[in-house]
Design an enzyme around this catalytic site. Structure first.
Site, PDB file in Angstrom:
ATOM      1  N   THR A   1     108.858 -10.785 -47.796  1.00 40.54           N
ATOM      2  CA  THR A   1     108.029 -11.973 -48.010  1.00 40.54           C
ATOM      3  C   THR A   1     107.302 -12.301 -46.714  1.00 40.54           C
ATOM      4  O   THR A   1     107.868 -12.123 -45.633  1.00 40.54           O
ATOM      5  CB  THR A   1     108.938 -13.162 -48.420  1.00 40.54           C
ATOM      6  OG1 THR A   1     109.488 -12.893 -49.702  1.00 40.54           O
ATOM      7  CG2 THR A   1     108.155 -14.474 -48.480  1.00 40.54           C
TER       8      THR A   1
ATOM      9  N   THR B   1     102.836 -10.575 -43.266  1.00 43.84           N
ATOM     10  CA  THR B   1     102.745  -9.144 -42.950  1.00 43.84           C
ATOM     11  C   THR B   1     102.949  -8.330 -44.219  1.00 43.84           C
ATOM     12  O   THR B   1     102.224  -7.348 -44.463  1.00 43.84           O
ATOM     13  CB  THR B   1     103.772  -8.765 -41.856  1.00 43.84           C
ATOM     14  OG1 THR B   1     103.728  -9.766 -40.830  1.00 43.84           O
ATOM     15  CG2 THR B   1     103.457  -7.408 -41.256  1.00 43.84           C
TER      16      THR B   1
ATOM     17  N   GLY C   1     108.884  -8.408 -43.049  1.00 44.91           N
ATOM     18  CA  GLY C   1     108.461  -8.893 -41.737  1.00 44.91           C
ATOM     19  C   GLY C   1     109.627  -9.501 -40.977  1.00 44.91           C
ATOM     20  O   GLY C   1     110.772  -9.479 -41.426  1.00 44.91           O
ATOM     21  N   ALA C   2     109.333 -10.051 -39.808  1.00 43.08           N
ATOM     22  CA  ALA C   2     110.343 -10.754 -39.008  1.00 43.08           C
ATOM     23  C   ALA C   2     109.633 -11.799 -38.165  1.00 43.08           C
ATOM     24  O   ALA C   2     108.449 -11.664 -37.850  1.00 43.08           O
ATOM     25  CB  ALA C   2     111.093  -9.777 -38.107  1.00 43.08           C
ATOM     26  N   ASP C   3     110.371 -12.842 -37.813  1.00 44.08           N
ATOM     27  CA  ASP C   3     109.796 -13.882 -36.947  1.00 44.08           C
ATOM     28  C   ASP C   3     109.969 -13.532 -35.477  1.00 44.08           C
ATOM     29  O   ASP C   3     109.099 -13.788 -34.659  1.00 44.08           O
ATOM     30  CB  ASP C   3     110.462 -15.228 -37.239  1.00 44.08           C
ATOM     31  CG  ASP C   3     110.270 -15.635 -38.681  1.00 44.08           C
ATOM     32  OD1 ASP C   3     109.148 -15.476 -39.183  1.00 44.08           O
ATOM     33  OD2 ASP C   3     111.245 -16.075 -39.313  1.00 44.08           O
TER      34      ASP C   3
ATOM     35  N   GLY D   1     113.154 -15.677 -41.873  1.00 52.01           N
ATOM     36  CA  GLY D   1     113.350 -16.878 -42.682  1.00 52.01           C
ATOM     37  C   GLY D   1     112.360 -17.985 -42.414  1.00 52.01           C
ATOM     38  O   GLY D   1     112.502 -19.085 -42.929  1.00 52.01           O
TER      39      GLY D   1
ATOM     40  N   GLY E   1     109.722 -18.230 -43.739  1.00 58.27           N
ATOM     41  CA  GLY E   1     109.249 -18.594 -45.078  1.00 58.27           C
ATOM     42  C   GLY E   1     110.371 -19.069 -45.992  1.00 58.27           C
ATOM     43  O   GLY E   1     110.145 -19.335 -47.169  1.00 58.27           O
TER      44      GLY E   1
ATOM     45  N   GLU F   1     116.235 -12.086 -48.736  1.00 56.67           N
ATOM     46  CA  GLU F   1     115.778 -10.965 -47.886  1.00 56.67           C
ATOM     47  C   GLU F   1     116.950 -10.173 -47.319  1.00 56.67           C
ATOM     48  O   GLU F   1     116.896  -8.950 -47.213  1.00 56.67           O
ATOM     49  CB  GLU F   1     114.905 -11.500 -46.741  1.00 56.67           C
ATOM     50  CG  GLU F   1     113.563 -12.015 -47.224  1.00 56.67           C
ATOM     51  CD  GLU F   1     112.762 -12.732 -46.157  1.00 56.67           C
ATOM     52  OE1 GLU F   1     111.570 -12.937 -46.370  1.00 56.67           O
ATOM     53  OE2 GLU F   1     113.330 -13.097 -45.110  1.00 56.67           O
TER      54      GLU F   1
HETATM   55  C1  A5P Z   1     110.282 -15.070 -44.891  1.00 57.99           C
HETATM   56  O1  A5P Z   1     111.362 -15.840 -45.254  1.00 57.99           O
HETATM   57  C2  A5P Z   1     110.468 -14.503 -43.522  1.00 57.99           C
HETATM   58  O2  A5P Z   1     111.689 -13.915 -43.228  1.00 57.99           O
HETATM   59  C3  A5P Z   1     109.360 -13.560 -43.162  1.00 57.99           C
HETATM   60  O3  A5P Z   1     109.667 -12.250 -43.483  1.00 57.99           O
HETATM   61  C4  A5P Z   1     109.136 -13.663 -41.728  1.00 57.99           C
HETATM   62  O4  A5P Z   1     109.018 -15.035 -41.468  1.00 57.99           O
HETATM   63  C5  A5P Z   1     107.889 -12.926 -41.276  1.00 57.99           C
HETATM   64  O5  A5P Z   1     106.783 -13.546 -41.813  1.00 57.99           O
HETATM   65  P1  A5P Z   1     105.314 -13.179 -41.390  1.00 57.99           P
HETATM   66  O6  A5P Z   1     105.093 -11.761 -41.761  1.00 57.99           O
HETATM   67  O7  A5P Z   1     104.463 -14.122 -42.186  1.00 57.99           O
HETATM   68  O8  A5P Z   1     105.212 -13.436 -39.923  1.00 57.99           O
END
Ligand code: A5P
Length: 215
Positions: A28, A31, A81-83, A94, A96, A102
């Site tokens: 989610t 990315t 993706g990852a933060d 997380g 999102g 996830e």
């Molecule tokens: C969603 O819950 C998140 O784990 C996303 O995977 C993470 O925040 C990466 O998001 P972006 O790709 O929007 O940076």
């Protein structure tokens, strides 16, 4: 080269790791939004599960076959993706609010592939760490955890859990992850251990840096 182009480059590199006949976990975020069309364009015969309704609808619109996760008990690959990405492979996810789903999807996959732009790698992980709490008794859980804020905009996950962010500084992600996981009322948290991660693809300008943690 913009962050958006870096996200797209990492996502397109990840799409190439998917092969005909695979079961695929779709993450989610912004990315992953670039991954979905790249995967759809490949025209492969694959079965997908999605970590959020947002991803499920976007993937379905693009013609990808999305099934309920309850129809499958394992996945060949998951891409998300990852933060934040630490040098040792620990992640925070997380942003999102989808981290519980996830992590289940990442753990079910033989290979978990992380895609990111060059703003995501960091020397050391920093708060906030997203958490999901069971609604029952959540005020008591919040008291035990101490510094957690409940999100104002989207306080609930699709599974009814309360989404918040743990804000206290920490040195050792493994220790914090174990404490959060061991606290009754915590359904999930956004610390992902390097044990879950196979490959990290990070867009740097026009290049994609690939780090393989395990095969
Ligand atoms: C969603 O819950 C998140 O784990 C996303 O995977 C993470 O925040 C990466 O998001 P972006 O790709 O929007 O940076």
């Amino acid at each position: 080269v913009s962050t958006e182009q870096e996200k797209m480059a990492a996502a397109e590199a990840a799409a190439l790791l998917v092969e005909d006949g695979m079961t695929v976990g779709l993450g989610t975020g912004t990315t992953v939004a670039y991954l979905l069309p790249a995967l759809a364009r490949r025209g492969l015969d694959i079965r997908c599960v999605a970590t959020s309704d947002r991803t499920a609808s976007a993937a379905t619109r693009l013609g990808l076959a999305v099934e309920p996760f309850n129809a499958l008990d394992a996945l060949d690959i998951a891409i998300d993706g990852a933060d934040q990405i630490a040098p040792d492979g620990w992640l925070i996810k997380g942003g999102g609010g989808a981290h519980t789903r996830e992590k289940i999807v990442a753990c079910a996959a033989a290979r978990f592939v992380v895609i990111a732009d060059s703003t995501k790698p960091t020397f050391a992980l920093q708060p906030p760490v997203p958490v999901e709490l069971l609604s029952f008794g959540h005020r008591a859980t919040l008291r035990v955890l101490g510094r957690v804020t409940v999100r104002a905009a989207a306080p609930h996950s699709p599974d009814g859990g309360i989404i918040g962010d743990y804000l206290a500084p920490f040195d050792d992600p493994g220790e914090l992850a174990a404490w959060l996981s061991g606290t009754p009322g915590v359904i999930g948290h956004g610390l992902f251990s390097p044990d879950l991660v196979s490959v990290i693809l990070v867009g740097h300008g026009n290049q994609v840096e690939k780090r393989t943690l395990r095969g």
